[in-house]
Design an enzyme around this catalytic site. Structure first.
Site, mmCIF file in Angstrom:
data_model
loop_
_atom_site.group_PDB
_atom_site.id
_atom_site.type_symbol
_atom_site.label_atom_id
_atom_site.label_comp_id
_atom_site.label_asym_id
_atom_site.label_seq_id
_atom_site.Cartn_x
_atom_site.Cartn_y
_atom_site.Cartn_z
ATOM 1 C CB THR A 107 -0.885 0.038 1.252
ATOM 2 O OG1 THR A 107 -0.024 0.125 2.409
ATOM 3 C CG2 THR A 107 -1.747 -1.206 1.365
ATOM 4 C CG ASP A 200 15.432 -0.053 1.877
ATOM 5 O OD1 ASP A 200 14.300 -0.567 1.864
ATOM 6 O OD2 ASP A 200 15.977 0.379 2.920
#
Ligand code: PRP
Ligand code: URA
Length: 208
Positions: A107, A200
């Protein structure tokens, strides 16, 4: 309107290139993050309040200043942790309030997993959210909300790389929160990663 400050400086740009490089190993990445954080903090704290205080040099008494504001740092776990050594070097007396959010990979919404403020009164005048990446902006918006709810009068966001999408979201929900970053990148990819970015930031620091 929130103010976005991009700290344009050749030394920042030099270390940012090292941070972006996929071949930079974690120990070098942490060192570069530490150096850039130090420089960004120098820029972001230029409006901190001071108060006059006298000081005795070996020769005579003169006027000096001391910092007045109670400073808090709020690193977003995990990636914000790498910004703490520089922050505490510059502000050894500062408080550190860790904010536990991770971004749900599907999400892209922030999920809270650690709340440091439960039942505690606010004890800082200014809080700097520390997180290398402002991507969708979801984590930064949630962090600013958390700090304001706790009662912090002034909240500032400090990061390495911002995407336009993240700046827009933070501006929408927290127009009073200034943003200090080393660079504004182009866009997010379809997985919410900043392009060109550095990957990341948590994994790059901790070798995971
Ligand atoms: C990264 C980064 C921010 C967040 C930014 O954390 O450090 O906290 O993503 O994304 P957003 O602006 O879209 O919210 P991540 O969830 O990967 O956790 P980690 O630091 O533990 O790796
Ligand atoms: N979080 C990261 O660590 N990197 C990105 O590019 C986006 C979110």
């Amino acid at each position: 309107m929130s103010q976005v400050h991009v700290v344009n400086h050749p030394v920042v740009a030099h270390w940012l290139r090292i941070l972006r490089d996929k071949d930079t190993p974690p120990h070098e990445f942490r060192r570069a993050l530490d150096i850039v954080t130090h420089l960004l903090l120098y820029a972001a704290t230029q409006d901190l309040e001071t108060e006059p205080v006298s000081v005795e040099t070996p020769l005579e008494t003169t006027e000096g200043v001391q910092l007045k504001s109670r400073v808090g740092f709020a690193p977003i776990l995990r990636a914000g942790l790498g910004m703490i050594p520089a922050a505490l070097r510059l502000f050894p007396q500062a408080q550190v309030w860790h904010l536990g959010f991770y971004r749900d990979e599907t999400t892209l919404q922030p999920v809270e997993y650690y709340d440091p403020f439960r039942h505690k009164a606010c004890t800082v005048d200014v809080a700097y959210i520390l997180d290398p990446m402002l991507a969708t902006g979801g984590s930064a918006v949630a962090a600013a909300h958390k700090l304001k709810e706790w009662g912090v009068p002034r909240v500032v966001f400090l990061g390495l790389i911002a995407a336009p999408e993240g700046v827009a979201l933070l501006e929408k929900y927290h127009p009073d929160v200034p943003v200090y970053v080393a660079v504004m990148d182009r866009q997010l990819n379809d997985r919410g990663y900043i392009l060109p970015g550095l990957g990341d930031a948590g994994d790059r620091q901790f070798g995971t």
